[in-house]
Write a protein that holds these residues in place. Sequence first.
Motif, PDB file in Angstrom:
ATOM      1  N   MET A   1     -98.000 -13.707 -49.169  1.00 48.39           N
ATOM      2  CA  MET A   1     -97.114 -12.898 -49.983  1.00 48.39           C
ATOM      3  C   MET A   1     -97.578 -12.888 -51.444  1.00 48.39           C
ATOM      4  O   MET A   1     -97.545 -11.867 -52.097  1.00 48.39           O
ATOM      5  N   THR A   2     -97.990 -14.060 -51.927  1.00 46.16           N
ATOM      6  CA  THR A   2     -98.420 -14.176 -53.323  1.00 46.16           C
ATOM      7  C   THR A   2     -99.642 -13.316 -53.599  1.00 46.16           C
ATOM      8  O   THR A   2     -99.736 -12.695 -54.660  1.00 46.16           O
ATOM      9  N   THR A   3    -100.544 -13.236 -52.654  1.00 46.25           N
ATOM     10  CA  THR A   3    -101.755 -12.429 -52.838  1.00 46.25           C
ATOM     11  C   THR A   3    -101.408 -10.954 -52.998  1.00 46.25           C
ATOM     12  O   THR A   3    -101.963 -10.269 -53.856  1.00 46.25           O
ATOM     13  N   VAL A   4    -100.495 -10.468 -52.177  1.00 41.63           N
ATOM     14  CA  VAL A   4    -100.069  -9.068 -52.264  1.00 41.63           C
ATOM     15  C   VAL A   4     -99.421  -8.807 -53.617  1.00 41.63           C
ATOM     16  O   VAL A   4     -99.717  -7.803 -54.282  1.00 41.63           O
ATOM     17  N   LEU A   5     -98.559  -9.704 -54.046  1.00 44.55           N
ATOM     18  CA  LEU A   5     -97.863  -9.559 -55.318  1.00 44.55           C
ATOM     19  C   LEU A   5     -98.857  -9.513 -56.471  1.00 44.55           C
ATOM     20  O   LEU A   5     -98.792  -8.627 -57.328  1.00 44.55           O
ATOM     21  N   LEU A   6     -99.782 -10.449 -56.516  1.00 44.65           N
ATOM     22  CA  LEU A   6    -100.750 -10.491 -57.606  1.00 44.65           C
ATOM     23  C   LEU A   6    -101.701  -9.302 -57.565  1.00 44.65           C
ATOM     24  O   LEU A   6    -102.077  -8.766 -58.613  1.00 44.65           O
ATOM     25  N   ALA A   7    -102.064  -8.852 -56.372  1.00 45.78           N
ATOM     26  CA  ALA A   7    -102.922  -7.672 -56.248  1.00 45.78           C
ATOM     27  C   ALA A   7    -102.203  -6.427 -56.769  1.00 45.78           C
ATOM     28  O   ALA A   7    -102.804  -5.612 -57.489  1.00 45.78           O
ATOM     29  N   LEU A   8    -100.940  -6.275 -56.423  1.00 43.22           N
ATOM     30  CA  LEU A   8    -100.162  -5.139 -56.917  1.00 43.22           C
ATOM     31  C   LEU A   8    -100.030  -5.198 -58.434  1.00 43.22           C
ATOM     32  O   LEU A   8    -100.172  -4.181 -59.121  1.00 43.22           O
ATOM     33  N   ALA A   9     -99.768  -6.375 -58.974  1.00 47.23           N
ATOM     34  CA  ALA A   9     -99.664  -6.525 -60.428  1.00 47.23           C
ATOM     35  C   ALA A   9    -100.971  -6.117 -61.104  1.00 47.23           C
ATOM     36  O   ALA A   9    -100.959  -5.425 -62.130  1.00 47.23           O
ATOM     37  N   LEU A  10    -102.094  -6.505 -60.528  1.00 43.30           N
ATOM     38  CA  LEU A  10    -103.390  -6.137 -61.086  1.00 43.30           C
ATOM     39  C   LEU A  10    -103.621  -4.634 -61.017  1.00 43.30           C
ATOM     40  O   LEU A  10    -104.113  -4.031 -61.976  1.00 43.30           O
ATOM     41  N   VAL A  11    -103.237  -4.008 -59.912  1.00 45.76           N
ATOM     42  CA  VAL A  11    -103.377  -2.552 -59.778  1.00 45.76           C
ATOM     43  C   VAL A  11    -102.528  -1.841 -60.831  1.00 45.76           C
ATOM     44  O   VAL A  11    -102.997  -0.908 -61.499  1.00 45.76           O
ATOM     45  N   VAL A  12    -101.287  -2.274 -61.001  1.00 45.42           N
ATOM     46  CA  VAL A  12    -100.408  -1.656 -62.004  1.00 45.42           C
ATOM     47  C   VAL A  12    -101.008  -1.813 -63.400  1.00 45.42           C
ATOM     48  O   VAL A  12    -101.049  -0.860 -64.186  1.00 45.42           O
TER      49      VAL A  12
END
Length: 105
Positions: A1-12
């Motif tokens: 879950m943390t990986t998805v969250l951090l990846a989305l934050a980086l994309v944004v």
Amino acid sequence: MTTVLLALALVVLVVDQGTKVWAEAALTRGERIPLIGDLLGLQLAYNPGAAFSFGEGFTWVFAVVAAAATVAAIVFAFRVQRPAWAIVIGALGGAAASHAFDRLF
């Protein structure tokens, strides 16, 4: 879950900063480029404060708040259990990090 969250934050963060770089390169200050007639268009404008230039002399406060929101998103990133919250906090964290970047640099 943390990986998805951090990846989305980086994309944004990357998309937000990228659109700002594009806007400064492609738009001229004061010139409006219509997209849908008079209904919707693009115009380069700078805002030294918050919404509607409120707090113009207090940009350091906005930088501190954005940095705190970024830190809070990172802390919550390791506690999230549900995918919906991962999306929300990832988007919020990326936006807060981008805002902090804008205020600091």
